[in-house]
Design an enzyme around this catalytic site. Sequence first.
Site, mmCIF file in Angstrom:
data_model
loop_
_atom_site.group_PDB
_atom_site.id
_atom_site.type_symbol
_atom_site.label_atom_id
_atom_site.label_comp_id
_atom_site.label_asym_id
_atom_site.label_seq_id
_atom_site.Cartn_x
_atom_site.Cartn_y
_atom_site.Cartn_z
ATOM 1 N N SER A 68 49.375 69.443 45.565
ATOM 2 C CA SER A 68 49.453 68.041 45.155
ATOM 3 C C SER A 68 50.744 67.749 44.384
ATOM 4 O O SER A 68 51.818 67.778 44.951
ATOM 5 C CB SER A 68 48.209 67.669 44.339
ATOM 6 O OG SER A 68 47.863 66.320 44.575
ATOM 7 N N LYS B 81 40.169 43.175 33.818
ATOM 8 C CA LYS B 81 40.629 43.824 32.592
ATOM 9 C C LYS B 81 39.779 45.023 32.216
ATOM 10 O O LYS B 81 40.278 46.006 31.665
ATOM 11 C CB LYS B 81 40.649 42.807 31.431
ATOM 12 C CG LYS B 81 41.342 43.311 30.171
ATOM 13 C CD LYS B 81 42.798 43.617 30.429
ATOM 14 C CE LYS B 81 43.507 44.083 29.167
ATOM 15 N NZ LYS B 81 44.903 44.437 29.426
#
Length: 343
Positions: A150, A202
Amino acid sequence: MKNKGLGCLLAFVIVALLVSLALNFVSFAAVLGMGLDSASIGYVEPKQKFRETLVEAGAAEAKDKIVRIDIEGIIASGPAGDLFSEGGMNVDAIQRALEQASEDKNVKAIVIRVNSPGGEVTASDNLYNAVKKAAAKKKVVVYMDSIAASGGYYLACGASKIVANETTLTASIGVIIQSLNYSQTFGKVGLETMTFASGKFKDTLSGSRPMREDEREYIQSLVSAMYDKFVGIVAKARNIDEAQLRTGVADGRVVTGKQALEYKLVDQLGYVEDAYALAKELGGAKDAMVVKYSLTPSLAQLLGIMGKAQASSTGKVELDVSDRLLPRLEAGKPYLLPAHMVR
């Protein structure tokens, strides 16, 4: 008598100077121990130079060098090196090491030994950029040790060449974001979270309530955007068709070094000595020595540690190394890590 008097005066002056130096030393250590930064005491620490340790001798009187830089463990943003780690290398320190090697006229090539499962997206991207910049000045060979998956593979794509051990675990081309949802547990114990937010996204990934479908699409779009960049970098670096990558090995799977060679993700198989040999060949320095970069604690760091020890009631310096044993993933932060390391 006159000579004896001068001798006593000289001895007194020397003792006074030693006492003064000792008091200044203790005071400076105490200041650093209290956590004051260098600016507050009018002191700016110079940029640290990396210590060179001989790994492999070169020809007699040869000045040419191949520099080895180690990248170990989870890739994360943070302080520029840990005083007590082997080599003390972190993202900022690795960037400085690559810069130092690039500017050293005696360094003919760089070998980066990667032994990392990956880590934060931005930290991995910063290292990729640093490796790529170094490779524009001098040849850079990445050697993949036990694991370079990765984010570890991401940064390797900035190198001139990649060497993997046959048993190396690599690839894992993908991005992951994880969060924990505990809303059902809250309901069972009679707890409820009161949240006040300025927009509907949010408090996305809040574990105190079920996730909405539009939030799932929003988070997936973020993951997809970062994945697109990762795949694009691999495709360009390895000269592989991007569509072929997406439908093939770039699905998050981990592969061995031998398989990576078949997928054209690496250039050759071998051991770290083979990476040294390749670096010497690319750098045109067959007689070069191989040196390893590591950090030497600065005077300010040593004084700071001593000051903290002096301020402690036990007089001991405590070290927390638990974060080196297991990755501590933050909820909502994107990572370049194999899925089996996320829980």
